[in-house]
Design an enzyme around this catalytic site. Structure first.
Site, PDB file in Angstrom:
ATOM      1  N   GLY A  54      25.364  38.638  47.314  1.00 57.64           N
ATOM      2  CA  GLY A  54      26.092  37.715  48.105  1.00 57.64           C
ATOM      3  C   GLY A  54      27.368  37.334  47.424  1.00 57.64           C
ATOM      4  O   GLY A  54      27.664  38.049  46.439  1.00 57.64           O
ATOM      5  N   ASP A  60      30.301  31.503  36.768  1.00 59.82           N
ATOM      6  CA  ASP A  60      31.220  30.333  37.151  1.00 59.82           C
ATOM      7  C   ASP A  60      32.051  30.568  38.523  1.00 59.82           C
ATOM      8  O   ASP A  60      32.545  29.422  38.837  1.00 59.82           O
ATOM      9  CB  ASP A  60      32.172  30.260  36.072  1.00 59.82           C
ATOM     10  CG  ASP A  60      33.136  31.273  35.810  1.00 59.82           C
ATOM     11  OD1 ASP A  60      33.146  32.215  36.487  1.00 59.82           O
ATOM     12  OD2 ASP A  60      33.795  31.258  34.762  1.00 59.82           O
ATOM     13  N   ASP A 115      27.067  46.996  48.200  1.00 61.50           N
ATOM     14  CA  ASP A 115      27.825  45.992  48.643  1.00 61.50           C
ATOM     15  C   ASP A 115      29.320  45.668  48.790  1.00 61.50           C
ATOM     16  O   ASP A 115      29.880  44.801  49.083  1.00 61.50           O
ATOM     17  CB  ASP A 115      26.950  44.696  47.898  1.00 61.50           C
ATOM     18  CG  ASP A 115      27.455  44.890  46.447  1.00 61.50           C
ATOM     19  OD1 ASP A 115      26.825  45.939  45.760  1.00 61.50           O
ATOM     20  OD2 ASP A 115      27.901  44.366  45.678  1.00 61.50           O
TER      21      ASP A 115
END
Length: 519
Positions: free
Chosen positions: A101, A136, A271
């Site tokens: 993702g 992060d 991806d």
């Protein structure tokens, strides 16, 4: 800033994660998660692409607005924006990695411009998302400069690519361990606004297939065809077959261009493969300096060299095979999928031959020419010759009196030049004989070759010099480098310094020869 017209079909037509917010989680039965960018301390514009701004209907007055850096630094949203992070998986270095993702990319929305174009705006480095895992969600200035510059450089080279609208500094520090060696450093943070008609990847389909979510897999296929491939017509079955064939053909064309200009992606995981056949995710990429099919810029890949320069066409085919495997449950048979994979091989061979012919100044590359090409590539590797400088100089050869001295600036090792001098002289005579068969005059031949062989490419050391200056607060070199790369095939005599081979100091320097995925 003038308002933009948003038409956010991805979030309107595909299912959302019922949970909101950036906390890490597995997301099932959804194509995306709604999440807002995390505001930053002091957003400020480092550089922008006037050409991409024009695609959105903006000009320099819009860019100069104080609101621009606020929006593209993630501190505020424009009317019509619906931020989200996409859910997808992928194969990384040949192994299935499960859910991945958008770990630090947040799409703001889909803009419709006045020419009928659809452009998705995506911030990279805009903060945590449900897919950030333990990271992060931020990006450092170093990697953001590289992505911004290369996105635009590739476009101007004629290579299919995502674009970049802006590079915004955040005024905050980001801690990164550049080479994963236990020495983390605080670096300046930045956010790139990436722009493309679609950011759907092979991995979007792979994750659904791996989870057995056939309903959503079918919905995503139909959505992608309807929104991103509107020219494909016919029955539902025929549409899907033509769609996969088109994906394969576009991927082949993209990789052929990579090989033409000497680009090495560095991390061709599934991806990182665009369903539109666009170059996407500029991480540890590099440009071939001395010609070497075995070279990779990625330190993570230094052992196996899976993503090395000469292996890229084969990896693209492997990635398409993984996509085909994912689509099989929705297609129901292998016939159309195998036809698409066959198309990849056919289109790559055709495009590669055409581009190689153009690089050599030939109208076409016949089978009888292949030994000459192979001999050239073998010599270039052994002699340690700069790929970009060599092909540019080749256009200047006098076919009646070919002179090897024309290529002196392209050599990295004088001893190797001398060792292979006889071999090269023999090849040059063979090449001159072949070119004379074409019947072109010198100007015609030069024009053909210079349109295929860039004078300027985004060499790693050039990007690193711009990064070094930017980290000290001087953004001029970033903007100057962007300006040079707008006309990569032109001579630009006043900018000849940007066309030099890699200097000795950059041969082993971090960021100039080898890079990591740390960004």
């Amino acid at each position: 800033m003038r308002p933009l017209v948003f038409d956010n079909r991805f979030v309107r037509e595909l299912p959302a994660d019922p949970e909101t917010g950036p906390h890490t989680r597995q997301v099932a039965g959804a194509s995306y998660s709604r999440v807002n960018p995390t505001p930053v301390a002091a957003p400020h514009l480092v550089a922008h692409s006037a050409e991409v701004a024009a695609l959105l209907g903006w000009d320099e007055s819009d860019i100069a607005s104080p609101e621009f850096a606020e929006v593209f630094g993630g501190n505020r949203l424009l009317d019509g924006m619906e931020p989200y992070a996409a859910c997808y998986g992928g194969h990384q270095f040949g192994n299935w990695a499960g859910q991945l993702g958008d770990g630090r990319a947040i799409t703001l929305g889909e803009v419709l411009n006045g020419q009928g174009g659809r452009w998705e705006l995506q911030l990279k480095g805009a903060g945590p998302t449900p897919y950030s895992r333990r990271a992060d969600g931020r990006a450092v200035l170093r990697s953001s400069i590289r992505e911004f510059l290369c996105s635009e450089a590739m476009h101007h080279l004629g290579v299919p690519t995502t674009r970049a609208l802006s590079l915004v500094g955040t005024g905050e520090k980001v801690v990164r361990d550049m080479f994963y060696d236990g020495n983390p450093q605080a670096e300046p943070g930045a956010i790139v606004c990436r722009v493309a008609p679609s950011f759907i990847r092979f991995g979007n389909f792979e994750l659904l297939a791996a989870r057995g979510d056939l309903d959503l897999l079918n919905r995503l296929i139909d959505f992608t065809i309807a929104r991103d491939f509107p020219g494909i017509e016919g029955s539902a079955r025929d549409k899907r077959a033509r769609w996969f064939e088109t994906v394969c053909a576009r991927t082949a064309t993209m990789v052929a261009h990579w090989m033409r200009v000497g680009f090495v992606h560095g991390v061709m995981n599934t991806d990182n493969m665009s369903i539109l056949g666009l170059t996407i995710d500029y991480g540890p990429y590099g440009w071939v300096d001395n010609f070497d099919p075995g070279w990779t810029p990625n330190t993570t890949d230094a052992g196996g060299r899976r993503y090395r320069f000469g292996h890229q066409p084969r990896i693209a085919n492997w990635n398409l095979l993984q996509l085909a495997n994912a689509l099989f449950p929705a297609f129901g048979s292998t016939e159309a999928l195998q036809a698409g994979l066959n198309t990849y091989a056919e289109v790559y061979d055709r495009e590669s031959r055409a581009m190689t012919a153009a690089k050599l100044g030939l109208a076409a590359l016949a089978d009888a020419d292949l030994p000459m090409v192979d001999a050239l590539h073998g010599w270039m590797k052994r002699a340690e010759v700069d790929m970009t400088l060599f092909f540019r100089a080749l256009a200047e050869v006098d076919l009646l009196k070919p002179d090897p001295a024309l290529f002196l600036d392209a050599f990295y090792d004088d001893a190797k030049r001398l060792e292979t001098a006889e071999e090269f002289s023999g090849w040059l005579r063979l090449y001159a004989d072949r070119c004379r068969q074409e019947g072109l005059d010198a100007d015609q031949r030069r024009a053909r070759m210079n349109a295929a062989n860039p004078r300027y490419v985004m060499r790693n050391y050039l990007a690193q010099q711009a990064i070094d200056a930017a980290e000290q607060g001087d953004y001029g070199p970033v903007r100057s480098l962007l300006d040079v790369m707008r006309r990569p095939y032109d001579e630009q005599p006043e900018r000849a310094a940007y066309a030099q081979r890699r200097p000795d100091w950059a041969r082993e320097r971090a960021g100039c020869s080898m890079l990591s995925c740390s960004s």
